[in-house]
Write a protein that holds these residues in place. Sequence first.
Motif, PDB file in Angstrom:
ATOM      1  N   ASP A 169      78.192  70.009  75.243  1.00  0.00           N
ATOM      2  CA  ASP A 169      79.473  70.548  74.796  1.00  0.00           C
ATOM      3  C   ASP A 169      79.258  71.689  73.806  1.00  0.00           C
ATOM      4  O   ASP A 169      80.065  72.603  73.712  1.00  0.00           O
ATOM      5  N   TYR A 170      78.178  71.592  73.056  1.00  0.00           N
ATOM      6  CA  TYR A 170      77.812  72.674  72.121  1.00  0.00           C
ATOM      7  C   TYR A 170      76.316  72.902  72.246  1.00  0.00           C
ATOM      8  O   TYR A 170      75.545  71.934  72.285  1.00  0.00           O
ATOM      9  N   LEU A 171      75.922  74.149  72.249  1.00  0.00           N
ATOM     10  CA  LEU A 171      74.504  74.508  72.347  1.00  0.00           C
ATOM     11  C   LEU A 171      74.172  75.394  71.148  1.00  0.00           C
ATOM     12  O   LEU A 171      74.568  76.560  71.102  1.00  0.00           O
ATOM     13  N   LEU A 172      73.486  74.810  70.166  1.00  0.00           N
ATOM     14  CA  LEU A 172      73.183  75.547  68.935  1.00  0.00           C
ATOM     15  C   LEU A 172      71.749  76.059  69.033  1.00  0.00           C
ATOM     16  O   LEU A 172      70.830  75.277  69.265  1.00  0.00           O
ATOM     17  N   LEU A 173      71.562  77.352  68.865  1.00  0.00           N
ATOM     18  CA  LEU A 173      70.233  77.918  69.089  1.00  0.00           C
ATOM     19  C   LEU A 173      69.636  78.514  67.819  1.00  0.00           C
ATOM     20  O   LEU A 173      70.344  79.011  66.951  1.00  0.00           O
ATOM     21  N   ALA A 174      68.310  78.447  67.765  1.00  0.00           N
ATOM     22  CA  ALA A 174      67.556  79.046  66.663  1.00  0.00           C
ATOM     23  C   ALA A 174      66.144  79.277  67.180  1.00  0.00           C
ATOM     24  O   ALA A 174      65.854  78.995  68.355  1.00  0.00           O
ATOM     25  N   GLY A 175      65.257  79.784  66.314  1.00  0.00           N
ATOM     26  CA  GLY A 175      63.856  79.948  66.713  1.00  0.00           C
ATOM     27  C   GLY A 175      63.667  81.065  67.730  1.00  0.00           C
ATOM     28  O   GLY A 175      64.521  81.931  67.903  1.00  0.00           O
ATOM     29  N   GLU A 176      62.544  80.985  68.438  1.00  0.00           N
ATOM     30  CA  GLU A 176      62.173  82.108  69.304  1.00  0.00           C
ATOM     31  C   GLU A 176      63.104  82.305  70.495  1.00  0.00           C
ATOM     32  O   GLU A 176      63.353  83.435  70.902  1.00  0.00           O
ATOM     33  N   ALA A 177      63.613  81.203  71.048  1.00  0.00           N
ATOM     34  CA  ALA A 177      64.521  81.357  72.194  1.00  0.00           C
ATOM     35  C   ALA A 177      65.786  82.096  71.747  1.00  0.00           C
ATOM     36  O   ALA A 177      66.291  82.976  72.458  1.00  0.00           O
ATOM     37  N   ALA A 178      66.282  81.750  70.549  1.00  0.00           N
ATOM     38  CA  ALA A 178      67.473  82.430  70.022  1.00  0.00           C
ATOM     39  C   ALA A 178      67.172  83.907  69.791  1.00  0.00           C
ATOM     40  O   ALA A 178      67.985  84.778  70.130  1.00  0.00           O
ATOM     41  N   ASN A 179      65.983  84.188  69.233  1.00  0.00           N
ATOM     42  CA  ASN A 179      65.617  85.586  68.985  1.00  0.00           C
ATOM     43  C   ASN A 179      65.581  86.376  70.292  1.00  0.00           C
ATOM     44  O   ASN A 179      66.009  87.523  70.357  1.00  0.00           O
ATOM     45  N   THR A 180      65.044  85.731  71.332  1.00  0.00           N
ATOM     46  CA  THR A 180      64.968  86.407  72.637  1.00  0.00           C
ATOM     47  C   THR A 180      66.373  86.721  73.137  1.00  0.00           C
ATOM     48  O   THR A 180      66.632  87.815  73.649  1.00  0.00           O
ATOM     49  N   ILE A 181      67.275  85.748  72.975  1.00  0.00           N
ATOM     50  CA  ILE A 181      68.646  85.961  73.446  1.00  0.00           C
ATOM     51  C   ILE A 181      69.336  87.049  72.604  1.00  0.00           C
ATOM     52  O   ILE A 181      69.995  87.944  73.136  1.00  0.00           O
ATOM     53  N   LEU A 182      69.137  86.957  71.287  1.00  0.00           N
ATOM     54  CA  LEU A 182      69.732  87.976  70.407  1.00  0.00           C
ATOM     55  C   LEU A 182      69.230  89.356  70.808  1.00  0.00           C
ATOM     56  O   LEU A 182      69.986  90.324  70.874  1.00  0.00           O
TER      57      LEU A 182
END
Length: 407
Positions: free
Chosen positions: A216-229
């Motif tokens: 229901d919620y997908l909270l991202l951080a770390g390298e995967a988040a950086n890649t998406i950003l």
Amino acid sequence: MSFQDFNFFGKRVLLRCDFNVPLDSQGKISDDFRLQRALSTIFFLRKAGAIIIIISHLGEPQDIKNKRKRKKQLTLKPIGQRLSCLLREKVLFSKKNKGRSVQRIVKKMKPGEILLLENLRFDKGEEQNSLKFAKQLGRLGDVFVNEAFSVCHRAHASMAALAQVLPCLAGPELDKEFNFLSQMLQNPPRPLVVLIGGNKTESKLQVIKRFLTIADYLLLAGEAANTILSAKGLWPSHSLLPAKEIEMVKEINLTDQKIYLPLDVLASCDQSGQGIIRQTGPAAVRLDEDIFDIGPETVNVYQEIIAQARAVFWAGPVGLFEVEAFSHGTREIALAIAKSQASLKLAGGGETVAALRKFNLTNDFSFISTGGGAMLNFLAGEKLPGLSALGLCHPEASSNEPKDLVV
Ligand code: 3PG
């Protein structure tokens, strides 16, 4: 037959554990969580009168060309000593993992005694899933118990071929892990909040894609988040990212309202935490800086979402928690999950386990997976060879099978 119903008395049990533990620069065990996880199963087998022969791998010995160095650095002997301390029982050690000398040791063992064999990966046959090597191991036991979920993504002799040689059973911890992770994929209490941080970007992107249809919620951080950003043009170092990851991000619907990305981060040129640390939006991180933690605004938003959760799955710390200056985000997120009213709280992966141990929060979770790659592959929908060998079907197996061609 299940592990609990099996009559182990006097039986020689080949118990596959994952004693691939982190070692420090001196070669000492820096975290024995994986050993601790095996204790209850070993005690159970001891009490049941089994002759316990533990098998495991450690590291990647075939990558070390010098055989002497390989044996010195990656022997399981010190692991046997630590295991013996934790069990407060004698643990015999065999320098060989096959052949007459081990057979002689096993022959002399009495019910309840414990033997640890040398690193399975010293033998090339292990990683080649060699039936010959599996048969050599099989001569030492009457039954094979697999208690190493975290190695189930490897089609190796002690995970797959051995099941063709001996009757096999899923160990109770492996079974628990399989059931908890399956529940997370199939019928989690809702809302389900999934938090993905840490490294291993490729596997994490697969899991993010998979959870987009489940969480229901997908909270991202770390390298995967950086890649998406970066792919969204919100973090300036995209030119350094591998093309494969950028391609994978394209397969994720980034406009999905479930996805939350860091609003602010802690950036610095110095990963020791001694240099200047700036709290800034990801887009304003300079090219000479790196992101080392999520910022306080992001922590607040993520905490509020976690507080509503009925189920939480967490893989990967949100910052470089080993360094005090960058540990705030991971500590606050871990505490938020620990305090939440969620009835199902799962966490997994080596770094996440290390963070929870550091903050003394392991007991606040329903289950902690010792598996890194295996857990991620399972959650991404892959069939794991070690589980298939035990006859455990992936909960989504039918949708994974290739469809028959209709001619
Ligand atoms: C792990 O640590 O994930 C397992 O022990 C598997 O180890 P491997 O990645 O060296 O195969």
